[in-house]
Scaffold this motif. Structure first.
Motif, mmCIF file in Angstrom:
data_model
loop_
_atom_site.group_PDB
_atom_site.id
_atom_site.type_symbol
_atom_site.label_atom_id
_atom_site.label_comp_id
_atom_site.label_asym_id
_atom_site.label_seq_id
_atom_site.Cartn_x
_atom_site.Cartn_y
_atom_site.Cartn_z
ATOM 1 N N MET A 40 0.798 -1.365 -0.056
ATOM 2 C CA MET A 40 -0.089 -0.089 0.029
ATOM 3 C C MET A 40 0.727 1.274 0.010
ATOM 4 O O MET A 40 0.383 2.248 -0.661
ATOM 5 N N SER A 41 1.977 1.402 0.719
ATOM 6 C CA SER A 41 2.882 2.552 0.876
ATOM 7 C C SER A 41 3.651 2.676 -0.499
ATOM 8 O O SER A 41 3.471 3.817 -1.039
ATOM 9 N N GLY A 42 4.066 1.471 -1.315
ATOM 10 C CA GLY A 42 4.617 1.885 -2.496
ATOM 11 C C GLY A 42 3.505 2.339 -3.574
ATOM 12 O O GLY A 42 3.884 2.989 -4.326
ATOM 13 N N LEU A 43 2.336 1.849 -3.499
ATOM 14 C CA LEU A 43 1.231 2.125 -4.245
ATOM 15 C C LEU A 43 1.036 3.606 -4.121
ATOM 16 O O LEU A 43 0.841 4.406 -5.140
ATOM 17 N N ALA A 44 0.764 4.174 -2.763
ATOM 18 C CA ALA A 44 0.504 5.685 -2.409
ATOM 19 C C ALA A 44 1.605 6.502 -3.120
ATOM 20 O O ALA A 44 1.557 7.375 -3.512
ATOM 21 N N ALA A 45 2.867 5.906 -2.961
ATOM 22 C CA ALA A 45 4.223 6.847 -3.190
ATOM 23 C C ALA A 45 3.892 6.927 -4.694
ATOM 24 O O ALA A 45 4.249 8.294 -5.280
ATOM 25 N N ALA A 46 3.852 5.813 -5.439
ATOM 26 C CA ALA A 46 3.734 5.905 -6.872
ATOM 27 C C ALA A 46 2.701 6.797 -7.418
ATOM 28 O O ALA A 46 2.850 7.391 -8.462
ATOM 29 N N THR A 47 1.357 6.693 -6.653
ATOM 30 C CA THR A 47 0.302 7.456 -7.259
ATOM 31 C C THR A 47 0.709 8.944 -6.921
ATOM 32 O O THR A 47 0.299 9.823 -7.783
ATOM 33 N N ALA A 48 1.292 9.293 -5.993
ATOM 34 C CA ALA A 48 1.521 10.608 -5.618
ATOM 35 C C ALA A 48 2.540 11.306 -6.739
ATOM 36 O O ALA A 48 2.329 12.278 -7.269
ATOM 37 N N ALA A 49 3.476 10.494 -7.064
ATOM 38 C CA ALA A 49 4.416 10.726 -7.974
ATOM 39 C C ALA A 49 3.852 11.235 -9.475
ATOM 40 O O ALA A 49 3.880 12.247 -10.055
ATOM 41 N N ARG A 50 2.769 10.254 -9.781
ATOM 42 C CA ARG A 50 2.031 10.340 -11.172
ATOM 43 C C ARG A 50 1.215 11.597 -11.186
ATOM 44 O O ARG A 50 0.973 12.053 -12.052
ATOM 45 N N SER A 51 0.929 11.581 -10.085
ATOM 46 C CA SER A 51 -0.107 12.870 -9.754
ATOM 47 C C SER A 51 0.578 14.251 -9.890
ATOM 48 O O SER A 51 -0.019 15.245 -9.522
#
Length: 255
Positions: free
Chosen positions: A1-12
């Motif tokens: 979940m942490s990795g997904l959150a970080a990757a999503t923040a970067a894409r956003s």
């Protein structure tokens, strides 16, 4: 979940991302999921300093107790413990994605802080309109139809390639024969080139309609029969069609 959150923040479009974890190794593993934004890693002891420069905090640890407390937020916003933090740069938005919760409930009462938990996210998800769902379904159906059309066209592509290859072979043979006859009549090289181009254009135009049409019909009921008809009508060598079929995966693998 942490990795997904970080990757999503970067894409956003996050300008930078700081990852804090109990161990540096875990923090580095999460940071490795980000490839578009500058990323730093630290332990949880450096969390207040990282929050002082943050606009958004996303917390999703596996801890059984509160990780983000009122004291941590007050320290991050440079306010004495228990008093209202100062936040001249705008509110600090905290998203608590952990189960059980990472953030102490009292954090929601601090001025300058917006706390979003799983309950609010669940309410937001249930508020999605039927129109939104229909729009998503329409996009998926269009993409699926486009993909299916491409797959259907790919199935008949070997027949089309074999047909064009046979036509090119026939044209080359006839041009070679014609060149030998006309060169004896002192026909210029430029004239021979014009004749060759004209013949090739005529053949291409004659083949254009049937080859395009067979690709369009490939997705219709009995689409394979149209490709079979081309093989019979133009007396294509089955071995040539099979050779093209085998060559396509090999070329993809070479890429």
């Amino acid at each position: 979940m942490s990795g997904l959150a970080a990757a999503t923040a970067a894409r956003s479009g996050a300008a930078s991302i700081a990852v804090a974890n109990r161990t540096k190794e875990h923090a580095e593993r999460v940071a490795a999921t980000v490839d578009t934004s500058p990323t730093t890693v630290s332990g949880l002891d450096a969390l207040p300093a990282a929050l002082a420069a943050a606009d958004v905090l996303i917390s999703c640890t596996g801890a059984t107790g509160h990780v983000i407390t009122v004291d941590v937020i007050c320290a991050a916003l440079a306010a004495p413990s228990g008093s209202a933090p100062e936040s001249p740069r705008g509110p600090l938005v905290i998203m608590d994605l952990a189960m059980p919760r990472d953030v102490e409930p009292g954090v929601a009462d601090l001025p300058g802080v917006v706390l979003i938990g799983m309950d609010q996210l669940r309410e937001h998800a249930s508020a999605i309109r039927d129109d939104d769902v229909a729009a998503v379904r329409a996009i998926l159906e269009a993409e699926l139809a486009s993909y299916q059309s491409a797959m259907d066209a790919a199935r008949v592509a070997p027949v089309v390639v074999a047909l064009r290859a046979k036509a090119a072979k026939v044209v080359d043979a006839e041009l070679t024969r014609l060149s030998g006859r006309l060169s004896a009549d002192d026909l210029s090289g430029h004239a021979l080139d014009e004749i060759a181009q004209t013949v090739r254009r005529v053949v291409d135009k004659l083949l254009h309609a049937p080859t395009v049409r067979v690709k369009e019909l490939a997705g219709s009921p009995g689409g394979e029969e149209y490709a079979a008809a081309l093989r019979v009508l133009f007396d294509l060598d089955p071995r040539a069609v099979e050779a093209v079929t085998r060559a396509a995966p090999e070329q993809e693998g070479a890429r």
